[in-house]
Design an enzyme around this catalytic site. Structure first.
Site, short mmCIF file in Angstrom:
data_model
loop_
_atom_site.label_atom_id
_atom_site.label_comp_id
_atom_site.label_asym_id
_atom_site.label_seq_id
_atom_site.Cartn_x
_atom_site.Cartn_y
_atom_site.Cartn_z
CG ASP A 44 -1.88 -1.13 1.29
OD1 ASP A 44 -2.14 -1.72 0.22
OD2 ASP A 44 -2.38 -1.43 2.39
CG ASP A 46 -0.27 2.68 4.05
OD1 ASP A 46 -1.43 2.24 4.21
OD2 ASP A 46 0.75 1.97 4.15
CD GLU A 64 -7.52 -3.12 2.41
OE1 GLU A 64 -7.14 -4.23 2.85
OE2 GLU A 64 -6.74 -2.16 2.22
NE ARG A 103 -17.73 2.96 -1.51
CZ ARG A 103 -17.11 4.07 -1.91
NH1 ARG A 103 -16.39 4.76 -1.03
NH2 ARG A 103 -17.19 4.48 -3.15
#
Length: 233
Positions: free
Chosen positions: A152, A154, A189, A195
Site C-alpha cells: 500500500d 497509504d 482495499e 469500503r
C-alpha cells in the site's frame, strides 16, 4: 550422507524432526547433502547452506549459493519464515503481499484472468505487514527468486504519505527495484473498491470469488500479468 527427497512419505511434523536429526548428524563432523522440494528442509536463517538450481535451455544447469544473512537479520528472518512463506524458495516467481486480504483475493484475480498460480508455480506470500514485505523482498533477491513486492502507498496518489510510510515505501522501491514493485494507492482495499475496515479478508473473499475478467481492477490485472511473465521467463 547423500539423500534424495528426504521428505517422501513423511508428514510435516516428521519432516521437521528429520531435518533436526540431519543437522545433528552434520554437527558431529559429517557432510550431509540432500535434494528437496519441501519447505521443512529449507532454513532461511542458514541461506549459505542452500544451493538453488535452475536449468535454462540456452546455458544448461546453473547453481546459486547465497551468502549468509547479516547477523542482525538472522533471528528476524527465522522467526518470520514459516513453511508457507518458505514455499517461495520453490517457486518460479513470488507475489509478496502485506496481509490476509490480498492473500485471499489474488487467487480469484488470477482465475478471472485465465491463469492458475499453482500451475504457473507462483507463490502468493502473505508477509505479515509492509515492513516484512521489505525483509522478504531482500531475501528473495538474495536467492534469485523473481518476485513482485506489492504494498500500500497509504496515501492517495495526489497526497504524500506520512514520514514513516514514505521512508518505508522508499526502502521497498530501493530493494525491489521499480520493475519488481507494485504500489497501490491509497491501498489494496481502495483499489479493490472495498469500503470500511471491518472484516476485510471476508469481504474481499466474497467480493472477488465471483468476479469476471471485466470486473477486475486494472491495477490488479496488470499485477497478475507481470507475475505470470516473471514465472514464464
Amino acid at each position: 550422507v547423500l539423500i534424495e527427497e528426504p521428505e517422501l512419505f513423511l508428514p510435516p511434523q516428521t519432516q521437521r524432526y528429520l531435518y533436526r536429526l540431519l543437522r545433528q548428524l552434520a554437527g558431529q563432523g559429517n557432510q550431509v547433502l540432500y535434494s528437496t522440494h519441501s519447505p521443512a528442509f529449507l532454513n532461511v536463517a542458514r541461506l549459505d547452506e542452500l544451493v538453488f538450481t535452475e536449468r535454462p535451455p540456452e546455458v544448461g544447469t546453473q547453481l546459486l549459493q547465497p551468502e549468509a544473512l547479516p547477523a542482525d537479520e538472522e533471528f528476524r528472518a527465522a522467526s518470520e519464515f514459516d513453511a508457507a512463506r518458505s514455499e517461495l524458495f520453490l517457486s518460479r516467481a513470488a507475489v509478496l503481499v502485506e496481509g490476509l486480504t490480498e492473500l485471499l483475493a489474488l487467487p480469484f484475480v488470477f482465475e478471472a484472468m485465465g491463469y492458475d498460480p499453482d500451475r504457473e508455480r507462483i507463490s502468493i506470500v502473505e508477509c505479515g505487514g509492509k515492513a516484512n514485505v521489505l525483509l522478504i523482498a531482500r531475501i528473495s533477491r538474495t536467492v534469485g527468486i523473481p518476485f513482485l513486492a506489492v504494498h500500500d502507498r497509504d496515501a492517495d496518489a495526489n497526497e504524500e504519505p506520512s514520514g514513516a510510510e514514505r521512508e518505508l515505501n522508499r526502502l521497498i522501491a530501493e530493494t525491489a527495484g521499480e520493475d519488481r514493485r507494485v504500489e497501490l494507492a491509497p491501498d489494496f482495499e481502495g483499489v479493490a473498491g472495498l469500503r470500511g475496515h471491518r472484516h476485510k479478508p471476508a469481504r474481499a473473499w466474497r467480493s472477488f470469488r465471483s468476479m469476471g475478467r471485466e470486473e477486475i481492477p486494472e491495477a490488479l490485472a496488470r499485477l497478475v500479468e507481470r507475475a505470470v511473465a516473471l514465472a514464464r521467463r
